[in-house]
Design a protein around this motif. Structure first.
Motif, PDB file in Angstrom:
ATOM      1  N   VAL A   1       6.753  32.830 -33.479  1.00 27.41           N
ATOM      2  CA  VAL A   1       7.118  33.480 -34.048  1.00 27.41           C
ATOM      3  C   VAL A   1       8.155  32.722 -35.461  1.00 27.41           C
ATOM      4  O   VAL A   1       9.054  32.852 -35.322  1.00 27.41           O
ATOM      5  CB  VAL A   1       7.168  34.267 -34.063  1.00 27.41           C
ATOM      6  N   PRO A   2       8.086  34.086 -37.273  1.00 27.83           N
ATOM      7  CA  PRO A   2       9.348  33.670 -37.217  1.00 27.83           C
ATOM      8  C   PRO A   2      10.804  34.179 -36.573  1.00 27.83           C
ATOM      9  O   PRO A   2      10.347  35.054 -36.682  1.00 27.83           O
ATOM     10  CB  PRO A   2       9.078  34.214 -39.076  1.00 27.83           C
ATOM     11  N   GLU A   3      11.704  33.666 -37.306  1.00 24.24           N
ATOM     12  CA  GLU A   3      12.559  34.605 -36.283  1.00 24.24           C
ATOM     13  C   GLU A   3      12.900  35.872 -36.851  1.00 24.24           C
ATOM     14  O   GLU A   3      13.620  36.910 -36.179  1.00 24.24           O
ATOM     15  CB  GLU A   3      13.780  33.880 -36.770  1.00 24.24           C
ATOM     16  N   HIS A   4      12.511  36.596 -37.449  1.00 22.45           N
ATOM     17  CA  HIS A   4      12.624  38.170 -37.484  1.00 22.45           C
ATOM     18  C   HIS A   4      11.623  39.197 -37.292  1.00 22.45           C
ATOM     19  O   HIS A   4      11.683  40.005 -37.175  1.00 22.45           O
ATOM     20  CB  HIS A   4      12.514  37.985 -39.191  1.00 22.45           C
ATOM     21  N   ILE A   5      10.667  38.439 -36.647  1.00 23.71           N
ATOM     22  CA  ILE A   5       9.515  39.123 -36.154  1.00 23.71           C
ATOM     23  C   ILE A   5       9.883  39.445 -34.661  1.00 23.71           C
ATOM     24  O   ILE A   5      10.311  38.482 -33.671  1.00 23.71           O
ATOM     25  CB  ILE A   5       8.309  38.218 -35.944  1.00 23.71           C
ATOM     26  N   VAL A   6      10.029  40.581 -34.011  1.00 18.84           N
ATOM     27  CA  VAL A   6       9.764  40.933 -32.792  1.00 18.84           C
ATOM     28  C   VAL A   6       8.603  40.079 -31.982  1.00 18.84           C
ATOM     29  O   VAL A   6       7.729  40.520 -32.252  1.00 18.84           O
ATOM     30  CB  VAL A   6      10.181  42.490 -32.368  1.00 18.84           C
ATOM     31  N   VAL A   7       8.718  40.087 -30.680  1.00 22.27           N
ATOM     32  CA  VAL A   7       7.719  39.705 -29.502  1.00 22.27           C
ATOM     33  C   VAL A   7       8.059  40.694 -28.354  1.00 22.27           C
ATOM     34  O   VAL A   7       9.162  40.228 -27.946  1.00 22.27           O
ATOM     35  CB  VAL A   7       7.523  38.240 -29.411  1.00 22.27           C
ATOM     36  N   GLN A   8       6.899  41.112 -27.650  1.00 19.00           N
ATOM     37  CA  GLN A   8       7.278  41.623 -26.975  1.00 19.00           C
ATOM     38  C   GLN A   8       5.914  40.789 -25.330  1.00 19.00           C
ATOM     39  O   GLN A   8       5.271  41.339 -26.413  1.00 19.00           O
ATOM     40  CB  GLN A   8       7.011  43.178 -26.809  1.00 19.00           C
ATOM     41  N   ASN A   9       6.774  39.491 -25.290  1.00 18.04           N
ATOM     42  CA  ASN A   9       5.498  39.812 -23.631  1.00 18.04           C
ATOM     43  C   ASN A   9       5.202  41.079 -23.144  1.00 18.04           C
ATOM     44  O   ASN A   9       6.159  40.798 -22.114  1.00 18.04           O
ATOM     45  CB  ASN A   9       6.165  38.488 -23.682  1.00 18.04           C
ATOM     46  N   THR A  10       3.912  41.070 -22.366  1.00 21.17           N
ATOM     47  CA  THR A  10       3.903  41.727 -21.074  1.00 21.17           C
ATOM     48  C   THR A  10       2.546  40.880 -21.331  1.00 21.17           C
ATOM     49  O   THR A  10       1.311  41.239 -21.216  1.00 21.17           O
ATOM     50  CB  THR A  10       3.261  43.511 -21.639  1.00 21.17           C
ATOM     51  N   SER A  11       3.089  40.038 -20.466  1.00 20.34           N
ATOM     52  CA  SER A  11       1.113  39.237 -19.610  1.00 20.34           C
ATOM     53  C   SER A  11       0.764  40.461 -18.213  1.00 20.34           C
ATOM     54  O   SER A  11       1.889  39.769 -17.413  1.00 20.34           O
ATOM     55  CB  SER A  11       1.672  37.502 -19.201  1.00 20.34           C
ATOM     56  N   LEU A  12       0.281  40.687 -17.855  1.00 13.34           N
ATOM     57  CA  LEU A  12      -0.238  41.668 -16.659  1.00 13.34           C
ATOM     58  C   LEU A  12      -0.933  40.347 -15.429  1.00 13.34           C
ATOM     59  O   LEU A  12      -0.291  40.563 -14.616  1.00 13.34           O
ATOM     60  CB  LEU A  12      -1.358  41.848 -16.973  1.00 13.34           C
ATOM     61  N   TYR A  13      -1.350  39.338 -16.749  1.00 12.87           N
ATOM     62  CA  TYR A  13      -1.441  38.129 -14.875  1.00 12.87           C
ATOM     63  C   TYR A  13      -0.571  37.471 -15.282  1.00 12.87           C
ATOM     64  O   TYR A  13       0.060  36.877 -13.819  1.00 12.87           O
ATOM     65  CB  TYR A  13      -2.572  36.866 -15.871  1.00 12.87           C
ATOM     66  N   ALA A  14       0.690  37.370 -15.542  1.00 12.42           N
ATOM     67  CA  ALA A  14       2.128  36.772 -15.198  1.00 12.42           C
ATOM     68  C   ALA A  14       3.077  37.315 -14.152  1.00 12.42           C
ATOM     69  O   ALA A  14       3.033  37.280 -12.966  1.00 12.42           O
ATOM     70  CB  ALA A  14       2.618  36.406 -16.119  1.00 12.42           C
ATOM     71  N   HIS A  15       2.109  39.080 -14.440  1.00  9.09           N
ATOM     72  CA  HIS A  15       3.122  39.556 -13.574  1.00  9.09           C
ATOM     73  C   HIS A  15       2.221  39.308 -11.893  1.00  9.09           C
ATOM     74  O   HIS A  15       2.866  39.696 -10.804  1.00  9.09           O
ATOM     75  CB  HIS A  15       2.898  41.185 -13.859  1.00  9.09           C
ATOM     76  N   LEU A  16       0.773  39.266 -11.810  1.00  2.00           N
ATOM     77  CA  LEU A  16      -0.297  39.746 -11.234  1.00  2.00           C
ATOM     78  C   LEU A  16      -0.197  38.206 -10.327  1.00  2.00           C
ATOM     79  O   LEU A  16       0.021  38.289  -9.108  1.00  2.00           O
ATOM     80  CB  LEU A  16      -1.447  39.029 -11.536  1.00  2.00           C
ATOM     81  N   ALA A  17       0.716  37.010 -11.255  1.00  3.86           N
ATOM     82  CA  ALA A  17       0.950  35.884 -10.053  1.00  3.86           C
ATOM     83  C   ALA A  17       1.698  36.001  -9.307  1.00  3.86           C
ATOM     84  O   ALA A  17       2.077  35.609  -8.390  1.00  3.86           O
ATOM     85  CB  ALA A  17       1.707  34.821 -11.926  1.00  3.86           C
ATOM     86  N   VAL A  18       3.135  36.579 -10.051  1.00  2.00           N
ATOM     87  CA  VAL A  18       4.042  36.890  -9.047  1.00  2.00           C
ATOM     88  C   VAL A  18       3.608  37.176  -7.844  1.00  2.00           C
ATOM     89  O   VAL A  18       4.660  37.418  -7.249  1.00  2.00           O
ATOM     90  CB  VAL A  18       5.418  37.389  -9.971  1.00  2.00           C
TER      91      VAL A  18
END
Lengths: 217, 217
Positions: free
Chosen positions: A189-206
């Motif tokens: 995304v462009p710099e001024h856009i906020v991104v919040q990643n919440t990947s349930l699958y990444a948490h599952l992997a951990v």
């Protein structure tokens, strides 16, 4: 004696922001039990985080602890809920009414924490024109038109990974300021856009990985 | 030339585990596009992470990159899915069929990533004896009995915060080895128990805070 240690204008670190909800839920529990005051030492014992860390974290919030008695619980709850943005309603759109997207539309709990999903977008003709949990589902092509009416800032991204970037670009072009990304895809995304990643699958992997380690022992 | 740089017995760092699903989704996209090989430099361009970091992360996985051509995509997908635990089915129980709990039961996507919720527990008489998405809902009192039959390792925690610790203790006593904690409560567990915190509300708080900062500008 009253201590106020920090200006609220400092940018608050993400780990602090992630810990504040723990203090909030702890304060709520204590309030239920009829307590009036709580110290960082008491919270520390309950949730196993250093008292000095808790005091430091709470110094970002506009609340004064009093020597010996600590924080007034009712005020602490109020200030934390306000600070965390749970008392303001933030309007959002959801993109991609698949399994996870539909599940999130069902979760009324989000509204209690300040997120109101006011509309969802998909291209599936079986879904367009229907609603889930009172939330209307529009055709993706209607997004720009709806934006002019609804003026939302937040987009919840629950599309398949092969269109995650394309839909993100459309959201940003349409005026979305923050993307809550539930896909396992790393969107740009462009710099001024906020991104919040919440990947349930990444948490599952951990979790799977750690579980396998303990099962091996 | 084939390079294999690391033994798989090393404990893999959590940030690496969180990045691997990004490489996986990227590889899946490239496969869809008909590509056969991908280098860490190519992945790097796509998802904006240092190529050296990607190569280091992938060194934890049992896959060999070939000089000039990189990783064989089909193999990379297979190895990553296997390594991340998405190809094995991990059976789980869900505790607390409230708004979020019910939403998670609806999300069939979890099964594609290796998590099969085989039963849920609640005390609400309107729910006990019914099922959601084919998943039976039992009374919480039946947990110990069910455990003997189902032998699950994972418990998904979606109860109200005031009973989060109590239910966690029951889960652990009953033989649960890993807790996927969706509550904003910081639960305490014995050392050998795995906890994966996924507080949607903590993520919301971070997003709201960052959004407010950008809106102020």
């Amino acid at each position: 004696m009253v201590t106020r240690t920090r200006k609220c204008t400092d940018k608050i670190p993400e780990p602090t922001l992630r810990r504040l909800p723990w203090y909030l839920s702890n304060a709520k529990l204590l309030k239920e039990k009829g307590e009036k005051y709580v110290s960082s030492t008491q919270i520390s014992k309950e949730i196993n985080i250093d008292a000095s860390q808790i005091a430091k974290d709470l110094s970002y919030v506009n609340i004064a602890g009093r020597t010996r008695v600590g924080y007034e619980i009712e005020l602490l709850i109020e200030v934390l809920e306000d600070f965390l943005g749970f008392t303001n309603i933030h309007r959002a759109y959801l993109f991609g009414v698949g399994s996870l997207g539909a599940a999130l539309l069902q979760d009324s709990g989000l509204l209690h924490f300040g997120l109101e999903i006011v509309g969802a977008f998909d291209i599936n003709p079986d879904l367009v024109g229907t609603s889930i949990n009172g939330i209307p589902i529009y055709h993706s092509d209607e997004f720009e038109e709806r934006m002019k009416l609804d003026r939302v800032n937040i987009g919840v991204l629950t599309v398949p990974i092969n269109i995650a970037q394309e839909i993100t670009d459309k959201m940003v072009d349409g005026g979305i300021k923050a993307v809550w990304n539930f896909t396992p895809f790393r969107i740009r995304v462009p710099e001024h856009i906020v991104v919040q990643n919440t990947s349930l699958y990444a948490h599952l992997a951990v979790m799977f990985n750690r579980l396998n380690e303990t099962l091996k022992k």
